[in-house]
Design a protein around this motif. Structure first.
Motif, PDB file in Angstrom:
ATOM      1  N   ILE A  67      19.618 -56.546  99.429  1.00  7.83           N
ATOM      2  CA  ILE A  67      19.367 -55.842  98.175  1.00  7.83           C
ATOM      3  C   ILE A  67      20.616 -55.941  97.320  1.00  7.83           C
ATOM      4  O   ILE A  67      21.674 -55.424  97.681  1.00  7.83           O
ATOM      5  CB  ILE A  67      18.992 -54.366  98.427  1.00  7.83           C
ATOM      6  N   GLY A  68      20.466 -56.617  96.199  1.00  8.64           N
ATOM      7  CA  GLY A  68      21.590 -56.802  95.288  1.00  8.64           C
ATOM      8  C   GLY A  68      21.489 -55.896  94.082  1.00  8.64           C
ATOM      9  O   GLY A  68      20.614 -55.031  93.992  1.00  8.64           O
ATOM     10  N   ALA A  69      22.357 -56.116  93.121  1.00 10.59           N
ATOM     11  CA  ALA A  69      22.417 -55.296  91.915  1.00 10.59           C
ATOM     12  C   ALA A  69      21.287 -55.617  90.943  1.00 10.59           C
ATOM     13  O   ALA A  69      21.016 -54.837  90.041  1.00 10.59           O
ATOM     14  CB  ALA A  69      23.765 -55.484  91.234  1.00 10.59           C
ATOM     15  N   SER A  70      20.627 -56.744  91.119  1.00  7.78           N
ATOM     16  CA  SER A  70      19.548 -57.127  90.207  1.00  7.78           C
ATOM     17  C   SER A  70      18.425 -57.789  90.990  1.00  7.78           C
ATOM     18  O   SER A  70      18.561 -58.080  92.185  1.00  7.78           O
ATOM     19  CB  SER A  70      20.074 -58.105  89.151  1.00  7.78           C
ATOM     20  N   SER A  71      17.331 -58.054  90.303  1.00  7.56           N
ATOM     21  CA  SER A  71      16.207 -58.727  90.958  1.00  7.56           C
ATOM     22  C   SER A  71      16.582 -60.149  91.370  1.00  7.56           C
ATOM     23  O   SER A  71      16.015 -60.684  92.321  1.00  7.56           O
ATOM     24  CB  SER A  71      14.987 -58.743  90.037  1.00  7.56           C
ATOM     25  N   ARG A  72      17.551 -60.747  90.695  1.00  5.01           N
ATOM     26  CA  ARG A  72      17.975 -62.107  91.043  1.00  5.01           C
ATOM     27  C   ARG A  72      18.759 -62.153  92.350  1.00  5.01           C
ATOM     28  O   ARG A  72      18.861 -63.197  92.981  1.00  5.01           O
ATOM     29  CB  ARG A  72      18.809 -62.705  89.918  1.00  5.01           C
ATOM     30  N   THR A  73      19.337 -61.025  92.732  1.00 10.82           N
ATOM     31  CA  THR A  73      20.146 -60.997  93.954  1.00 10.82           C
ATOM     32  C   THR A  73      19.498 -60.168  95.063  1.00 10.82           C
ATOM     33  O   THR A  73      20.160 -59.794  96.020  1.00 10.82           O
ATOM     34  CB  THR A  73      21.556 -60.450  93.655  1.00 10.82           C
ATOM     35  N   THR A  74      18.207 -59.899  94.933  1.00  9.99           N
ATOM     36  CA  THR A  74      17.465 -59.184  95.960  1.00  9.99           C
ATOM     37  C   THR A  74      16.449 -60.149  96.554  1.00  9.99           C
ATOM     38  O   THR A  74      15.629 -60.713  95.831  1.00  9.99           O
ATOM     39  CB  THR A  74      16.771 -57.939  95.372  1.00  9.99           C
ATOM     40  N   PHE A  75      16.535 -60.365  97.863  1.00  6.52           N
ATOM     41  CA  PHE A  75      15.678 -61.355  98.510  1.00  6.52           C
ATOM     42  C   PHE A  75      15.491 -61.014  99.977  1.00  6.52           C
ATOM     43  O   PHE A  75      16.210 -60.206 100.542  1.00  6.52           O
ATOM     44  CB  PHE A  75      16.289 -62.754  98.381  1.00  6.52           C
ATOM     45  N   TYR A  76      14.501 -61.660 100.583  1.00  7.37           N
ATOM     46  CA  TYR A  76      14.335 -61.572 102.033  1.00  7.37           C
ATOM     47  C   TYR A  76      14.383 -62.981 102.595  1.00  7.37           C
ATOM     48  O   TYR A  76      14.135 -63.957 101.877  1.00  7.37           O
ATOM     49  CB  TYR A  76      13.053 -60.830 102.423  1.00  7.37           C
ATOM     50  N   SER A  77      14.736 -63.077 103.856  1.00  9.97           N
ATOM     51  CA  SER A  77      14.860 -64.398 104.471  1.00  9.97           C
ATOM     52  C   SER A  77      14.367 -64.359 105.913  1.00  9.97           C
ATOM     53  O   SER A  77      14.299 -63.304 106.535  1.00  9.97           O
ATOM     54  CB  SER A  77      16.309 -64.882 104.403  1.00  9.97           C
ATOM     55  N   PHE A  78      14.015 -65.548 106.400  1.00  5.56           N
ATOM     56  CA  PHE A  78      13.559 -65.717 107.772  1.00  5.56           C
ATOM     57  C   PHE A  78      13.641 -67.194 108.124  1.00  5.56           C
ATOM     58  O   PHE A  78      13.827 -68.044 107.250  1.00  5.56           O
ATOM     59  CB  PHE A  78      12.123 -65.192 107.953  1.00  5.56           C
ATOM     60  N   THR A  79      13.510 -67.488 109.399  1.00  3.59           N
ATOM     61  CA  THR A  79      13.455 -68.866 109.873  1.00  3.59           C
ATOM     62  C   THR A  79      12.007 -69.192 110.183  1.00  3.59           C
ATOM     63  O   THR A  79      11.340 -68.442 110.913  1.00  3.59           O
ATOM     64  CB  THR A  79      14.322 -69.049 111.134  1.00  3.59           C
ATOM     65  N   CYS A  80      11.498 -70.284 109.643  1.00  2.00           N
ATOM     66  CA  CYS A  80      10.113 -70.680 109.872  1.00  2.00           C
ATOM     67  C   CYS A  80       9.922 -71.016 111.348  1.00  2.00           C
ATOM     68  O   CYS A  80      10.642 -71.862 111.893  1.00  2.00           O
ATOM     69  CB  CYS A  80       9.753 -71.887 109.017  1.00  2.00           C
ATOM     70  N   GLY A 103       7.525 -72.632 112.563  1.00  2.00           N
ATOM     71  CA  GLY A 103       6.884 -73.940 112.673  1.00  2.00           C
ATOM     72  C   GLY A 103       7.848 -75.102 112.584  1.00  2.00           C
ATOM     73  O   GLY A 103       7.879 -75.985 113.441  1.00  2.00           O
ATOM     74  N   CYS A 104       8.693 -75.095 111.532  1.00  2.00           N
ATOM     75  CA  CYS A 104       9.577 -76.244 111.319  1.00  2.00           C
ATOM     76  C   CYS A 104      11.056 -75.895 111.443  1.00  2.00           C
ATOM     77  O   CYS A 104      11.905 -76.779 111.405  1.00  2.00           O
ATOM     78  CB  CYS A 104       9.300 -76.859 109.943  1.00  2.00           C
ATOM     79  N   GLY A 105      11.388 -74.610 111.556  1.00  2.00           N
ATOM     80  CA  GLY A 105      12.774 -74.198 111.716  1.00  2.00           C
ATOM     81  C   GLY A 105      13.571 -74.098 110.431  1.00  2.00           C
ATOM     82  O   GLY A 105      14.776 -73.860 110.469  1.00  2.00           O
ATOM     83  N   ALA A 106      12.902 -74.250 109.286  1.00  2.00           N
ATOM     84  CA  ALA A 106      13.603 -74.174 108.001  1.00  2.00           C
ATOM     85  C   ALA A 106      14.056 -72.746 107.720  1.00  2.00           C
ATOM     86  O   ALA A 106      13.377 -71.784 108.066  1.00  2.00           O
ATOM     87  CB  ALA A 106      12.688 -74.648 106.874  1.00  2.00           C
ATOM     88  N   ALA A 107      15.206 -72.626 107.086  1.00  2.00           N
ATOM     89  CA  ALA A 107      15.683 -71.321 106.618  1.00  2.00           C
ATOM     90  C   ALA A 107      14.983 -71.053 105.293  1.00  2.00           C
ATOM     91  O   ALA A 107      15.081 -71.852 104.360  1.00  2.00           O
ATOM     92  CB  ALA A 107      17.190 -71.346 106.432  1.00  2.00           C
ATOM     93  N   VAL A 108      14.237 -69.950 105.226  1.00  2.00           N
ATOM     94  CA  VAL A 108      13.448 -69.627 104.034  1.00  2.00           C
ATOM     95  C   VAL A 108      14.038 -68.385 103.383  1.00  2.00           C
ATOM     96  O   VAL A 108      14.355 -67.408 104.053  1.00  2.00           O
ATOM     97  CB  VAL A 108      11.966 -69.380 104.416  1.00  2.00           C
ATOM     98  N   ARG A 109      14.162 -68.442 102.064  1.00  2.00           N
ATOM     99  CA  ARG A 109      14.671 -67.315 101.281  1.00  2.00           C
ATOM    100  C   ARG A 109      13.733 -67.119 100.100  1.00  2.00           C
ATOM    101  O   ARG A 109      13.466 -68.074  99.355  1.00  2.00           O
ATOM    102  CB  ARG A 109      16.077 -67.636 100.807  1.00  2.00           C
ATOM    103  N   LYS A 110      13.213 -65.884  99.941  1.00  2.00           N
ATOM    104  CA  LYS A 110      12.265 -65.599  98.871  1.00  2.00           C
ATOM    105  C   LYS A 110      12.697 -64.342  98.122  1.00  2.00           C
ATOM    106  O   LYS A 110      13.244 -63.415  98.709  1.00  2.00           O
ATOM    107  CB  LYS A 110      10.862 -65.392  99.448  1.00  2.00           C
ATOM    108  N   PRO A 111      12.416 -64.303  96.807  1.00  2.00           N
ATOM    109  CA  PRO A 111      12.771 -63.116  96.037  1.00  2.00           C
ATOM    110  C   PRO A 111      11.967 -61.907  96.505  1.00  2.00           C
ATOM    111  O   PRO A 111      10.837 -62.049  96.975  1.00  2.00           O
ATOM    112  CB  PRO A 111      12.408 -63.502  94.595  1.00  2.00           C
TER     113      PRO A 111
END
Length: 77
Positions: free
Chosen positions: A31-44, A46-54
């Motif tokens: 959780i950041g100071a703005s919507s641009r710096t607030t995100f969640y992340s996980f590792t897929c 299925g393919c092991g990719a690092a995923v980051r979404k707003p």
């Protein structure tokens, strides 16, 4: 004593397009100071990719309520 079902979240990977369910322990919320710096992340799983979404207000509410570990980012201004 009641048994409570573990919270799971539905997610998808933008790389491999797989859809799956993740336990709260598999997600991280920043959780950041703005919507641009607030995100969640996980590792897929299925393919092991690092995923980051707003994460908007509703997503933040759902994730924190579901027990996802949260990191609060502080401004240096």
């Amino acid at each position: 004593m009641r048994n409570v079902a573990p919270v799971v979240f539905r997610a998808g990977c933008p790389d491999c397009r797989e859809r799956f369910e993740l336990a709260a322990s598999a997600l991280r919320l920043a959780i950041g100071a703005s919507s641009r710096t607030t995100f969640y992340s996980f590792t897929c799983p299925g393919c092991g990719a690092a995923v980051r979404k707003p994460a908007g207000e509703r997503i933040v509410e759902l994730l924190t309520g579901g027990g996802v570990r949260t990191l609060r980012l502080h401004s240096t201004v």
